[in-house]
Motif scaffolding. Sequence first.
Motif, PDB file in Angstrom:
ATOM      1  N   LEU A  16     114.932  11.780  23.598  1.00 61.27           N
ATOM      2  CA  LEU A  16     114.560  11.748  22.185  1.00 61.27           C
ATOM      3  C   LEU A  16     113.451  12.751  21.910  1.00 61.27           C
ATOM      4  O   LEU A  16     112.636  13.038  22.785  1.00 61.27           O
ATOM      5  N   SER A  17     113.417  13.245  20.676  1.00 58.91           N
ATOM      6  CA  SER A  17     112.282  14.087  20.283  1.00 58.91           C
ATOM      7  C   SER A  17     111.042  13.198  20.201  1.00 58.91           C
ATOM      8  O   SER A  17     111.144  11.963  20.200  1.00 58.91           O
ATOM      9  N   ALA A  18     109.884  13.804  20.106  1.00 61.41           N
ATOM     10  CA  ALA A  18     108.640  13.029  20.008  1.00 61.41           C
ATOM     11  C   ALA A  18     108.661  12.134  18.772  1.00 61.41           C
ATOM     12  O   ALA A  18     108.253  10.968  18.831  1.00 61.41           O
ATOM     13  N   ALA A  19     109.151  12.643  17.646  1.00 63.18           N
ATOM     14  CA  ALA A  19     109.207  11.848  16.415  1.00 63.18           C
ATOM     15  C   ALA A  19     110.212  10.705  16.549  1.00 63.18           C
ATOM     16  O   ALA A  19     109.944   9.574  16.117  1.00 63.18           O
ATOM     17  N   GLU A  20     111.372  10.977  17.144  1.00 59.06           N
ATOM     18  CA  GLU A  20     112.375   9.929  17.359  1.00 59.06           C
ATOM     19  C   GLU A  20     111.822   8.852  18.286  1.00 59.06           C
ATOM     20  O   GLU A  20     111.990   7.660  18.023  1.00 59.06           O
ATOM     21  N   TYR A  21     111.161   9.266  19.355  1.00 61.71           N
ATOM     22  CA  TYR A  21     110.588   8.309  20.300  1.00 61.71           C
ATOM     23  C   TYR A  21     109.562   7.419  19.594  1.00 61.71           C
ATOM     24  O   TYR A  21     109.559   6.198  19.774  1.00 61.71           O
ATOM     25  N   HIS A  22     108.714   8.024  18.777  1.00 64.42           N
ATOM     26  CA  HIS A  22     107.683   7.257  18.069  1.00 64.42           C
ATOM     27  C   HIS A  22     108.309   6.165  17.196  1.00 64.42           C
ATOM     28  O   HIS A  22     107.842   5.017  17.210  1.00 64.42           O
ATOM     29  N   VAL A  23     109.337   6.496  16.456  1.00 60.14           N
ATOM     30  CA  VAL A  23     109.958   5.500  15.570  1.00 60.14           C
ATOM     31  C   VAL A  23     110.799   4.507  16.363  1.00 60.14           C
ATOM     32  O   VAL A  23     110.629   3.300  16.240  1.00 60.14           O
ATOM     33  N   LEU A  24     111.698   5.012  17.183  1.00 64.10           N
ATOM     34  CA  LEU A  24     112.657   4.144  17.868  1.00 64.10           C
ATOM     35  C   LEU A  24     112.044   3.291  18.974  1.00 64.10           C
ATOM     36  O   LEU A  24     112.398   2.129  19.127  1.00 64.10           O
ATOM     37  N   ARG A  25     111.128   3.845  19.736  1.00 65.86           N
ATOM     38  CA  ARG A  25     110.617   3.120  20.899  1.00 65.86           C
ATOM     39  C   ARG A  25     109.223   2.534  20.699  1.00 65.86           C
ATOM     40  O   ARG A  25     108.821   1.626  21.399  1.00 65.86           O
ATOM     41  N   GLU A  26     108.449   3.092  19.719  1.00 67.52           N
ATOM     42  CA  GLU A  26     107.099   2.600  19.467  1.00 67.52           C
ATOM     43  C   GLU A  26     106.982   1.907  18.105  1.00 67.52           C
ATOM     44  O   GLU A  26     105.876   1.619  17.660  1.00 67.52           O
ATOM     45  N   ALA A  27     108.121   1.685  17.449  1.00 68.60           N
ATOM     46  CA  ALA A  27     108.175   0.996  16.145  1.00 68.60           C
ATOM     47  C   ALA A  27     107.347   1.705  15.083  1.00 68.60           C
ATOM     48  O   ALA A  27     106.708   1.076  14.249  1.00 68.60           O
ATOM     49  N   GLY A  28     107.379   3.021  15.120  1.00 67.89           N
ATOM     50  CA  GLY A  28     106.693   3.803  14.099  1.00 67.89           C
ATOM     51  C   GLY A  28     107.497   3.866  12.816  1.00 67.89           C
ATOM     52  O   GLY A  28     108.587   3.293  12.707  1.00 67.89           O
ATOM     53  N   THR A  29     106.959   4.569  11.837  1.00 69.72           N
ATOM     54  CA  THR A  29     107.634   4.755  10.551  1.00 69.72           C
ATOM     55  C   THR A  29     107.583   6.226  10.186  1.00 69.72           C
ATOM     56  O   THR A  29     106.526   6.843  10.255  1.00 69.72           O
ATOM     57  N   GLU A  30     108.732   6.775   9.802  1.00 69.69           N
ATOM     58  CA  GLU A  30     108.736   8.156   9.350  1.00 69.69           C
ATOM     59  C   GLU A  30     108.156   8.225   7.938  1.00 69.69           C
ATOM     60  O   GLU A  30     108.095   7.212   7.234  1.00 69.69           O
ATOM     61  N   SER A  31     107.753   9.394   7.529  1.00 68.91           N
ATOM     62  CA  SER A  31     107.200   9.571   6.191  1.00 68.91           C
ATOM     63  C   SER A  31     108.255   9.267   5.137  1.00 68.91           C
ATOM     64  O   SER A  31     109.430   9.601   5.312  1.00 68.91           O
ATOM     65  N   PRO A  32     107.846   8.638   4.031  1.00 68.16           N
ATOM     66  CA  PRO A  32     108.813   8.356   2.972  1.00 68.16           C
ATOM     67  C   PRO A  32     109.380   9.657   2.403  1.00 68.16           C
ATOM     68  O   PRO A  32     108.706  10.687   2.389  1.00 68.16           O
ATOM     69  N   PHE A  33     110.627   9.590   1.976  1.00 73.44           N
ATOM     70  CA  PHE A  33     111.342  10.705   1.354  1.00 73.44           C
ATOM     71  C   PHE A  33     111.540  11.889   2.298  1.00 73.44           C
ATOM     72  O   PHE A  33     111.794  12.995   1.866  1.00 73.44           O
TER      73      PHE A  33
END
Length: 133
Positions: A16-33
């Motif tokens: 996963l990319s760093a951003a994908e890992y953050h959301v998918l594996r660390e329960a992060g949230t991507e920026s709205p819109f």
Amino acid sequence: MANKVEKTDDEWRSELSAAEYHVLREAGTESPFSSSYETDPTVGVYACRACGTELFRSETKFDAHCGWPAFYAPLAEDRVVYIEDKSLLRTRTEVRCANCNSHLGHVFKGEGFDTPTDERFCVNGISLKLEAD
């Protein structure tokens, strides 16, 4: 559905990319819109970006004007798991992929949307991949 996916953090990080890992594996949230999936009209299936499990159909997607793709129901209830999330001031229900335990977003009920379920699965677009019909 396929067998449960179990991988080490290092294996996930390599896939996963760093951003994908953050959301998918660390329960992060991507920026709205930030996700084109919020308004993408393509007909198809939205699958888990981490493991490929089919999670939502485009026919259940609606424009909730919330900044993230919104669905009123998963493809099947055995595709997702629900976890009570008390990390903020109010209780929310986290939604995860049942196959690989990746964080997808949250589900909210009773918001008054004109949908068959009156539920809004608010899903991070980065946690999905769209497979067009």
